[in-house]
Scaffold this motif. Structure first.
Motif, PDB file in Angstrom:
ATOM      1  N   LEU A  50     -32.654 -37.141 -28.405  1.00 20.39           N
ATOM      2  CA  LEU A  50     -33.034 -35.845 -28.944  1.00 20.39           C
ATOM      3  C   LEU A  50     -33.476 -34.892 -27.852  1.00 20.39           C
ATOM      4  O   LEU A  50     -34.046 -35.302 -26.841  1.00 20.39           O
ATOM      5  CB  LEU A  50     -34.180 -36.019 -29.947  1.00 20.39           C
ATOM      6  N   GLY A  51     -33.206 -33.627 -28.089  1.00 19.57           N
ATOM      7  CA  GLY A  51     -33.686 -32.595 -27.183  1.00 19.57           C
ATOM      8  C   GLY A  51     -33.911 -31.321 -27.970  1.00 19.57           C
ATOM      9  O   GLY A  51     -33.240 -31.047 -28.954  1.00 19.57           O
ATOM     10  N   ASN A  52     -34.875 -30.553 -27.541  1.00 16.42           N
ATOM     11  CA  ASN A  52     -35.208 -29.301 -28.209  1.00 16.42           C
ATOM     12  C   ASN A  52     -35.258 -28.204 -27.155  1.00 16.42           C
ATOM     13  O   ASN A  52     -35.820 -28.401 -26.076  1.00 16.42           O
ATOM     14  CB  ASN A  52     -36.567 -29.447 -28.903  1.00 16.42           C
ATOM     15  N   GLY A  53     -34.652 -27.074 -27.452  1.00 17.97           N
ATOM     16  CA  GLY A  53     -34.660 -25.975 -26.489  1.00 17.97           C
ATOM     17  C   GLY A  53     -33.874 -26.344 -25.253  1.00 17.97           C
ATOM     18  O   GLY A  53     -32.725 -26.761 -25.323  1.00 17.97           O
ATOM     19  N   GLY A  54     -34.512 -26.256 -24.101  1.00 10.81           N
ATOM     20  CA  GLY A  54     -33.851 -26.545 -22.838  1.00 10.81           C
ATOM     21  C   GLY A  54     -33.477 -28.002 -22.658  1.00 10.81           C
ATOM     22  O   GLY A  54     -32.650 -28.337 -21.818  1.00 10.81           O
ATOM     23  N   SER A  55     -34.053 -28.880 -23.459  1.00 12.68           N
ATOM     24  CA  SER A  55     -33.738 -30.309 -23.365  1.00 12.68           C
ATOM     25  C   SER A  55     -32.553 -30.705 -24.232  1.00 12.68           C
ATOM     26  O   SER A  55     -32.074 -31.838 -24.144  1.00 12.68           O
ATOM     27  CB  SER A  55     -34.954 -31.141 -23.785  1.00 12.68           C
ATOM     28  N   ALA A  56     -32.077 -29.813 -25.083  1.00 16.46           N
ATOM     29  CA  ALA A  56     -30.977 -30.147 -25.984  1.00 16.46           C
ATOM     30  C   ALA A  56     -29.681 -30.382 -25.219  1.00 16.46           C
ATOM     31  O   ALA A  56     -28.940 -31.319 -25.515  1.00 16.46           O
ATOM     32  CB  ALA A  56     -30.790 -29.047 -27.022  1.00 16.46           C
ATOM     33  N   PRO A  81     -29.179 -31.352 -21.935  1.00 16.75           N
ATOM     34  CA  PRO A  81     -29.150 -32.639 -21.239  1.00 16.75           C
ATOM     35  C   PRO A  81     -29.032 -33.831 -22.197  1.00 16.75           C
ATOM     36  O   PRO A  81     -28.351 -34.811 -21.895  1.00 16.75           O
ATOM     37  CB  PRO A  81     -30.478 -32.682 -20.478  1.00 16.75           C
ATOM     38  N   ALA A  82     -29.673 -33.745 -23.367  1.00 20.48           N
ATOM     39  CA  ALA A  82     -29.576 -34.835 -24.343  1.00 20.48           C
ATOM     40  C   ALA A  82     -28.143 -34.968 -24.835  1.00 20.48           C
ATOM     41  O   ALA A  82     -27.599 -36.076 -24.928  1.00 20.48           O
ATOM     42  CB  ALA A  82     -30.530 -34.586 -25.517  1.00 20.48           C
ATOM     43  N   SER A  83     -27.511 -33.843 -25.127  1.00 23.44           N
ATOM     44  CA  SER A  83     -26.121 -33.852 -25.578  1.00 23.44           C
ATOM     45  C   SER A  83     -25.202 -34.378 -24.481  1.00 23.44           C
ATOM     46  O   SER A  83     -24.304 -35.184 -24.736  1.00 23.44           O
ATOM     47  CB  SER A  83     -25.706 -32.438 -25.981  1.00 23.44           C
ATOM     48  N   HIS A  84     -25.435 -33.941 -23.266  1.00 25.18           N
ATOM     49  CA  HIS A  84     -24.618 -34.380 -22.133  1.00 25.18           C
ATOM     50  C   HIS A  84     -24.761 -35.887 -21.921  1.00 25.18           C
ATOM     51  O   HIS A  84     -23.770 -36.591 -21.694  1.00 25.18           O
ATOM     52  CB  HIS A  84     -25.034 -33.620 -20.874  1.00 25.18           C
ATOM     53  N   MET A  85     -25.980 -36.398 -22.018  1.00 22.67           N
ATOM     54  CA  MET A  85     -26.205 -37.831 -21.837  1.00 22.67           C
ATOM     55  C   MET A  85     -25.472 -38.624 -22.913  1.00 22.67           C
ATOM     56  O   MET A  85     -24.819 -39.625 -22.630  1.00 22.67           O
ATOM     57  CB  MET A  85     -27.692 -38.154 -21.880  1.00 22.67           C
ATOM     58  N   MET A  86     -25.565 -38.158 -24.164  1.00 28.65           N
ATOM     59  CA  MET A  86     -24.920 -38.877 -25.253  1.00 28.65           C
ATOM     60  C   MET A  86     -23.404 -38.857 -25.095  1.00 28.65           C
ATOM     61  O   MET A  86     -22.739 -39.875 -25.307  1.00 28.65           O
ATOM     62  CB  MET A  86     -25.316 -38.248 -26.590  1.00 28.65           C
TER      63      MET A  86
END
Length: 69
Positions: free
Chosen positions: A43-49, A51-56
């Motif tokens: 999960l990521g919110n805001g600026g972390s979304a 990188p979370a999507s990229h990792m997945m």
């Protein structure tokens, strides 16, 4: 020292300070869950979304192996 040197020196220090055993423990936990066919939520919110999507997306590429579990 210019900006690039500063960045690379700090990055080198972060990598040097990484706990190899902790990185290995995370990798083993991910593999164990993959073998057990469990779901993984990143999960990521805001600026972390992003990188979370990229990792997945990166993990999806390496988890689909014909005939392997």
């Amino acid at each position: 020292m210019d900006l690039i040197d500063t960045y690379l020196n700090e990055l080198e220090q972060v990598i040097h300070d990484l706990s190899r055993s902790e990185v290995n423990a995370v990798a083993e936990a991910l593999l164990e869950n993959w073998r057990a066919r469990k779901q993984l939520f990143i999960l990521g919110n805001g600026g972390s979304a992003a990188p979370a999507s990229h990792m997945m997306n990166g993990m999806d590429k390496d988890t689909i192996v014909a005939g392997k579990l």
